[in-house]
Design a protein around this motif. Sequence first.
Motif, mmCIF file in Angstrom:
data_model
loop_
_atom_site.group_PDB
_atom_site.id
_atom_site.type_symbol
_atom_site.label_atom_id
_atom_site.label_comp_id
_atom_site.label_asym_id
_atom_site.label_seq_id
_atom_site.Cartn_x
_atom_site.Cartn_y
_atom_site.Cartn_z
ATOM 1 N N VAL A 108 4.029 -1.770 3.899
ATOM 2 C CA VAL A 108 5.396 -1.349 3.251
ATOM 3 C C VAL A 108 6.051 -2.542 2.643
ATOM 4 O O VAL A 108 6.666 -2.319 1.430
ATOM 5 C CB VAL A 108 6.450 -1.045 4.647
ATOM 6 C CG1 VAL A 108 7.691 -0.623 3.878
ATOM 7 C CG2 VAL A 108 5.510 0.148 5.125
ATOM 8 N N LEU A 109 6.256 -3.543 3.174
ATOM 9 C CA LEU A 109 6.869 -4.865 2.708
ATOM 10 C C LEU A 109 5.979 -6.070 3.149
ATOM 11 O O LEU A 109 6.109 -6.771 4.088
ATOM 12 C CB LEU A 109 8.349 -5.105 3.077
ATOM 13 C CG LEU A 109 9.229 -4.192 2.624
ATOM 14 C CD1 LEU A 109 10.606 -3.935 3.550
ATOM 15 C CD2 LEU A 109 9.518 -4.380 1.038
ATOM 16 N N PRO A 110 4.973 -6.403 2.332
ATOM 17 C CA PRO A 110 4.269 -7.528 2.723
ATOM 18 C C PRO A 110 4.809 -8.711 2.902
ATOM 19 O O PRO A 110 6.055 -9.167 2.133
ATOM 20 C CB PRO A 110 3.095 -7.770 1.453
ATOM 21 C CG PRO A 110 3.376 -6.232 0.838
ATOM 22 C CD PRO A 110 4.648 -5.694 1.172
ATOM 23 N N GLY A 111 4.646 -9.522 3.926
ATOM 24 C CA GLY A 111 4.907 -10.834 4.376
ATOM 25 C C GLY A 111 6.163 -10.644 4.901
ATOM 26 O O GLY A 111 6.889 -11.764 5.741
ATOM 27 N N CYS A 150 0.171 3.839 -13.624
ATOM 28 C CA CYS A 150 0.166 5.089 -12.993
ATOM 29 C C CYS A 150 -0.696 5.098 -11.731
ATOM 30 O O CYS A 150 -1.562 4.342 -11.597
ATOM 31 C CB CYS A 150 -0.842 6.350 -13.981
ATOM 32 S SG CYS A 150 -0.581 7.844 -13.371
ATOM 33 N N PHE A 151 -0.217 5.570 -10.688
ATOM 34 C CA PHE A 151 -0.335 5.426 -9.301
ATOM 35 C C PHE A 151 -0.642 6.993 -8.687
ATOM 36 O O PHE A 151 0.186 7.833 -8.781
ATOM 37 C CB PHE A 151 0.394 4.859 -8.382
ATOM 38 C CG PHE A 151 0.584 3.269 -8.763
ATOM 39 C CD1 PHE A 151 -0.187 2.233 -8.387
ATOM 40 C CD2 PHE A 151 1.583 3.036 -9.882
ATOM 41 C CE1 PHE A 151 0.220 0.900 -8.654
ATOM 42 C CE2 PHE A 151 1.657 1.699 -10.257
ATOM 43 C CZ PHE A 151 0.951 0.624 -9.522
ATOM 44 N N LEU A 152 -1.784 7.028 -8.283
ATOM 45 C CA LEU A 152 -2.164 8.556 -7.419
ATOM 46 C C LEU A 152 -1.435 8.472 -6.169
ATOM 47 O O LEU A 152 -1.528 7.616 -5.290
ATOM 48 C CB LEU A 152 -3.798 8.674 -7.566
ATOM 49 C CG LEU A 152 -3.940 9.889 -6.261
ATOM 50 C CD1 LEU A 152 -3.949 11.074 -7.442
ATOM 51 C CD2 LEU A 152 -5.525 9.856 -6.344
ATOM 52 N N VAL A 153 -0.718 9.769 -5.742
ATOM 53 C CA VAL A 153 0.050 9.818 -4.590
ATOM 54 C C VAL A 153 -1.354 10.221 -3.702
ATOM 55 O O VAL A 153 -1.509 11.457 -3.857
ATOM 56 C CB VAL A 153 1.111 10.848 -4.706
ATOM 57 C CG1 VAL A 153 1.376 11.149 -3.213
ATOM 58 C CG2 VAL A 153 2.114 10.193 -5.388
ATOM 59 N N LYS A 157 0.603 -1.250 0.125
ATOM 60 C CA LYS A 157 0.150 0.165 0.086
ATOM 61 C C LYS A 157 0.845 1.316 -0.067
ATOM 62 O O LYS A 157 0.321 2.340 -0.164
ATOM 63 C CB LYS A 157 -0.964 0.083 1.392
ATOM 64 C CG LYS A 157 -1.764 -1.356 1.529
ATOM 65 C CD LYS A 157 -3.068 -1.118 0.632
ATOM 66 C CE LYS A 157 -3.856 -2.379 0.876
ATOM 67 N NZ LYS A 157 -4.289 -3.167 0.082
ATOM 68 N N LEU A 158 2.152 1.028 0.699
ATOM 69 C CA LEU A 158 2.888 2.413 0.520
ATOM 70 C C LEU A 158 4.212 2.214 -0.327
ATOM 71 O O LEU A 158 4.999 1.129 -0.336
ATOM 72 C CB LEU A 158 3.552 2.517 1.993
ATOM 73 C CG LEU A 158 2.298 2.705 2.956
ATOM 74 C CD1 LEU A 158 2.792 2.731 4.417
ATOM 75 C CD2 LEU A 158 1.633 3.982 2.767
#
Length: 89
Positions: free
Chosen positions: A75-78, A51-54, A23-24
């Motif tokens: 932040v870092l899944p898993g 394209c990702f919206l900030v 997500k981040l």
Amino acid sequence: MAKKHVWRIKKEYFRQLKNGEKKLEIRVGYPAIKKVKEGDFLSFENYGDNCFLVKRVSVYDSFNRMLEVEAVKNVLPGMTKNGALKILR
């Protein structure tokens, strides 16, 4: 006016972002990174049209502090917090 920023990212992290698992996106605050504002767009090289919206920009004084505030899974899944810190450092 919103700007579009083009960055590089490792394939596994791009896949996690695209799938919504991650997500981040985290970046160290170099001058170019500090220009990114809420409402801007991020695109990542080498992965076709994307394209990702900030939605939010947050500043932390350390990775440890960031992981105290943000969920590691976003932040870092898993990863565990300690595992994430090793990768981030």
